[in-house]
Write a protein that holds these residues in place. Sequence first.
Motif, short mmCIF file in Angstrom:
data_model
loop_
_atom_site.label_atom_id
_atom_site.label_comp_id
_atom_site.label_asym_id
_atom_site.label_seq_id
_atom_site.Cartn_x
_atom_site.Cartn_y
_atom_site.Cartn_z
N ALA A 43 0.83 -1.20 0.00
CA ALA A 43 0.00 0.00 0.00
C ALA A 43 0.88 1.25 0.00
O ALA A 43 2.00 1.25 0.52
N GLU A 44 0.36 2.32 -0.58
CA GLU A 44 1.07 3.59 -0.59
C GLU A 44 1.22 4.10 0.84
O GLU A 44 0.25 4.19 1.58
N VAL A 45 2.45 4.46 1.22
CA VAL A 45 2.72 4.80 2.62
C VAL A 45 1.99 6.05 3.09
O VAL A 45 1.72 6.22 4.27
N GLU A 46 1.62 6.93 2.15
CA GLU A 46 0.94 8.15 2.55
C GLU A 46 -0.57 8.03 2.49
O GLU A 46 -1.29 8.97 2.80
N GLY A 47 -1.06 6.87 2.07
CA GLY A 47 -2.50 6.66 2.06
C GLY A 47 -3.08 6.74 3.47
O GLY A 47 -2.43 6.36 4.44
N ALA A 133 0.30 3.44 10.61
CA ALA A 133 -0.40 2.23 11.05
C ALA A 133 0.53 1.03 11.07
O ALA A 133 0.45 0.18 11.96
N GLU A 134 1.41 0.93 10.08
CA GLU A 134 2.33 -0.21 10.03
C GLU A 134 3.28 -0.19 11.22
O GLU A 134 3.57 -1.24 11.80
N THR A 139 3.15 -4.29 11.29
CA THR A 139 2.56 -5.07 10.20
C THR A 139 2.90 -4.43 8.87
O THR A 139 3.60 -3.40 8.82
N GLU A 140 2.41 -5.01 7.80
CA GLU A 140 2.53 -4.44 6.46
C GLU A 140 1.17 -4.48 5.80
O GLU A 140 0.50 -5.52 5.79
N TYR A 141 0.75 -3.36 5.23
CA TYR A 141 -0.50 -3.28 4.49
C TYR A 141 -0.25 -3.50 3.01
O TYR A 141 0.70 -2.95 2.44
#
Length: 640
Positions: A43-47, A133-134, A139-141
């Motif tokens: 997922a894009e880190v800035e999302g 969040a990660e 975790t990793e999204y």
Amino acid sequence: MRRLFQILALCSIALAAPSQRANHVLHEWRAAEPVGWVKSRRAEVEGIIPLRIGMKQQNIHMLEDLIMDVSHPDSPSYGQHWTPERVVDFFAPSESTVSAIRRWLAVAGFAEDQLRLSPNKGWIELNATVAEAEWLLDTEYHVYEHPSGEKQLGCHSYSVPEHISEHVEIIRPTVHFNSLVPEDPTRLHKRANPNHLGQPSSIYGPKTNGVKVETKPSLANCDQFITPDCLRALYNFHYTPKATAKNSYGIVEFTPQAFLAPDLDLFFQNFSSTQVGQRPILVSIDGGVVQTIAQSFSFNGESDLDLEYAMALTNPQPITLLQTGDLVEGAGFDNWLDAVDGSFCTFEGGDDPTQDGIYPDPLAGGFNQSESCGIIKPPFVVSVSYGQDEGTATHRYATRQCNEYGKLGLLGTTVLYSSGDNGVAGFGGVCQNSSGLDDPGGGLNEIRFNPGFPGSCSYVVSVGATQINSGASVNDPESACERIIFSGGGFSDIFPMPSYQEAVVTNFLKEHPPPYSAAQFNNSGKARGFPDLSANGANYVIAIDGLFELVFGTSASSPVVGSMITMINDARLAVGKRPVGFINPAIYSPKFAHAFNDITTGNNPGCTTDGFTAVKGWDPVTGVGTPKFDKLLPLFLGLP
């Protein structure tokens, strides 16, 4: 400024992370990705992710005892249902839990003004970037994709600090995986196989054998054509309501599933002539609309079926249509729960971007207002003809939602769910392998039964299906449904056996031990068994898209049983008593045993087996049997 804040926040998290992450413990995870979905990219880190942290509730361990207190026919407190305020106050998380989670988030770099505590203190909400969040959840999204083109954001597992784990029940969006995908309403007619949670074609829904009904149905051919009169004759269901202004019956439908007004009138012209022109009372939840853009069995079958029979069997009781979700985004179970119980919004499983519609909907043409939170008092009876495989829900998610159904029972609402149409298998006949993973094929020893949810929840009334055997009449015993569909039933892999069914389920396992091992189903003797009861689910005549057609399914059985409970409530309300609320403790009690037709023939096959067998007494095919309305009515009417 936002970019600067993200950088500062990430630096703050990075500084705090080593001491936190060192003692993180695994909190929730998926065994595998659902069939057909693949992890496509990070997922894009800035999302931005709308994180929702569900906090540990107080007193939840007391819920079963509390609901038994107001629902068991021998209880001196029978019918003394709680107020919404009392429910909220009693189960709200403790101040120590709220404080501990706030401190954790503060150390992680989140400012106090970023946090919002839900009105009942059940959830803490915050918007975080994917990167934040990660770090927070170790975790990793990823973005997951389906061959249909659907996408969703999620992670495979997540962790929290050990000292926080005891305060957290669930965090979302994370591992929960029933995607609700934005749709362009102008393209609805192009969708051959909808995959929304609310779509009957993707979960249970009615099935059809394609037969168009041209013969005039009558009581003489109910084995071929089920009509309202057949059901009245089968279950001695004869009652004229007297307290319609006080009573309420809700039918849940998920957009774009919708009834067609001409179909209702066509049905009423033939089977309930005084109702021509009548319509359900529409309650639009999160932009829910009765769409007419797409017209086919997939889009109209469920709603036409539910409303035609619920309205005809309870006439002149007004029916409330809980039409849930807009045309663009859709909805899930939690959205209708939000609408009938304001305390559920962002609480007890509400508003999960991977499960539910999130409102306001930012997409073009979507519902751009706030979520429908507590917009209607819970109807006294709610029938939901949809479901999902239990294996697609994590234990924490399913348990948290199940507890909400228990709270609705405390408030005096009866919630009914269809038990499923594939016997011991899940939707589409999918089973699990020995590791509990979805497995569309395999040998006998490699396949595990796939129970359904929410029907496996101990606080809902799970409704299975029966049939009139070929050549039989309405006066002859029915059998478990084995035409087109098989009554869903079995034993939960998540929920323990509730006290109200201990005697009958234990007796079934002792007197009729199933010929399967623990590798195939939860044979511990301590699991919730379902369904609870049944009603006919074969050969229903419905008006659909301007024609009469035959349909099959537990999605027909649920609104029929709901209609009976609604009329029982009418009789109680007419003499100044309260609705019956959660009926399971009563229907499993010895004094109610004679009020059901015991179904003793038929099976619910699946997963390369014959499934379970209908036997004398309760069984995981038809439950305690089909209702004898003329017996149930005086029993419930005689309670306080």
